[in-house]
Design a protein around this motif. Structure first.
Motif, PDB file in Angstrom:
ATOM      1  N   ASP A 294       8.230   4.761  24.348  1.00  0.00           N
ATOM      2  CA  ASP A 294       8.544   5.961  25.114  1.00  0.00           C
ATOM      3  C   ASP A 294       8.052   7.233  24.429  1.00  0.00           C
ATOM      4  OD1 ASP A 294      11.769   4.762  26.349  1.00  0.00           O
ATOM      5  OD2 ASP A 294       9.733   4.490  27.125  1.00  0.00           O
ATOM      6  N   SER A 295       8.045   7.222  23.121  1.00  0.00           N
ATOM      7  CA  SER A 295       7.676   8.405  22.375  1.00  0.00           C
ATOM      8  C   SER A 295       6.201   8.782  22.512  1.00  0.00           C
ATOM      9  CB  SER A 295       8.022   8.229  20.891  1.00  0.00           C
ATOM     10  OG  SER A 295       7.344   7.111  20.345  1.00  0.00           O
ATOM     11  N   VAL A 296       5.369   7.828  22.911  1.00  0.00           N
ATOM     12  CA  VAL A 296       3.939   8.094  23.025  1.00  0.00           C
ATOM     13  C   VAL A 296       3.419   7.947  24.443  1.00  0.00           C
ATOM     14  CG1 VAL A 296       3.632   7.289  20.657  1.00  0.00           C
ATOM     15  CG2 VAL A 296       3.133   5.736  22.560  1.00  0.00           C
ATOM     16  N   LYS A 297       4.250   7.508  25.341  1.00  0.00           N
ATOM     17  CA  LYS A 297       3.834   7.275  26.721  1.00  0.00           C
ATOM     18  C   LYS A 297       3.294   8.556  27.346  1.00  0.00           C
ATOM     19  CE  LYS A 297       6.360   4.274  28.569  1.00  0.00           C
ATOM     20  NZ  LYS A 297       7.524   3.562  29.170  1.00  0.00           N
ATOM     21  N   GLY A 298       2.150   8.433  27.978  1.00  0.00           N
ATOM     22  CA  GLY A 298       1.509   9.582  28.587  1.00  0.00           C
ATOM     23  C   GLY A 298       0.580  10.336  27.666  1.00  0.00           C
ATOM     24  N   ARG A 299       0.653  10.049  26.378  1.00  0.00           N
ATOM     25  CA  ARG A 299      -0.200  10.715  25.400  1.00  0.00           C
ATOM     26  C   ARG A 299      -1.190   9.770  24.735  1.00  0.00           C
ATOM     27  NH1 ARG A 299       1.922  12.725  20.935  1.00  0.00           N
ATOM     28  NH2 ARG A 299       3.718  11.295  20.916  1.00  0.00           N
ATOM     29  N   PHE A 300      -0.777   8.530  24.524  1.00  0.00           N
ATOM     30  CA  PHE A 300      -1.609   7.541  23.844  1.00  0.00           C
ATOM     31  C   PHE A 300      -2.122   6.521  24.840  1.00  0.00           C
ATOM     32  CE2 PHE A 300       0.419   7.705  19.310  1.00  0.00           C
ATOM     33  CZ  PHE A 300       0.276   9.085  19.301  1.00  0.00           C
ATOM     34  N   THR A 301      -3.308   6.002  24.557  1.00  0.00           N
ATOM     35  CA  THR A 301      -3.894   4.961  25.380  1.00  0.00           C
ATOM     36  C   THR A 301      -4.485   3.877  24.490  1.00  0.00           C
ATOM     37  OG1 THR A 301      -4.466   6.544  27.133  1.00  0.00           O
ATOM     38  CG2 THR A 301      -5.545   4.395  27.187  1.00  0.00           C
ATOM     39  N   ILE A 302      -4.054   2.654  24.693  1.00  0.00           N
ATOM     40  CA  ILE A 302      -4.624   1.526  23.981  1.00  0.00           C
ATOM     41  C   ILE A 302      -5.664   0.859  24.875  1.00  0.00           C
ATOM     42  CG2 ILE A 302      -2.799  -0.059  24.744  1.00  0.00           C
ATOM     43  CD1 ILE A 302      -3.075  -1.501  22.049  1.00  0.00           C
ATOM     44  N   SER A 303      -6.764   0.458  24.280  1.00  0.00           N
ATOM     45  CA  SER A 303      -7.818  -0.207  25.024  1.00  0.00           C
ATOM     46  C   SER A 303      -8.517  -1.212  24.117  1.00  0.00           C
ATOM     47  CB  SER A 303      -8.816   0.809  25.591  1.00  0.00           C
ATOM     48  OG  SER A 303      -9.456   1.530  24.550  1.00  0.00           O
TER      49      SER A 303
END
Length: 116
Positions: free
Chosen positions: A61-70
């Protein structure tokens, strides 16, 4: 080689961006579940993001919307794109994957410092 190698950690200003990379050889990331964790000084290691072999993702939740894993299986690479970085994102970031015998294989980590 079974141990992944992280790179891309740096000092960055709040609000800035970084892209972390996790590399492997021998196609070890193929059909693997791969995660990013982080550990800040004096704090327990915490989950950041996960990507499955089919490309499904989940985030803390702390990184949702800011971080993207690919992932790029052809290059045996996994990435963590980090945007809108905050000082509380400061930590050593580790990638790991689920390998044979249900063992998680961890890299040595790459440090990220978010500070003005």
């Amino acid at each position: 080689q079974v141990q992944p190698v992280e790179s891309g950690g740096d000092l960055v200003q709040p609000g800035g961006s970084l892209r972390l990379s996790c590399a492997a050889s021998g196609s070890i990331f193929s059909n693997k579940i791969i995660r990013w964790y982080r550990q800040a000084p004096g704090k327990e290691r915490e989950f950041v993001a996960i990507i499955t072999n089919s490309g499904s993702t989940n985030y803390a939740d702390s990184v949702k919307g800011r971080f993207t894993i690919s992932r790029d299986n052809a290059k045996n690479m996994v990435y963590l794109q980090m945007n809108s970085l905050k000082p509380e994102d400061t930590a050593v970031y580790y990638c790991n994957y689920l390998g044979p015998r249900d063992i998680w294989y961890w890299g040595k980590g790459t440090p990220v410092t978010v500070s003005s």
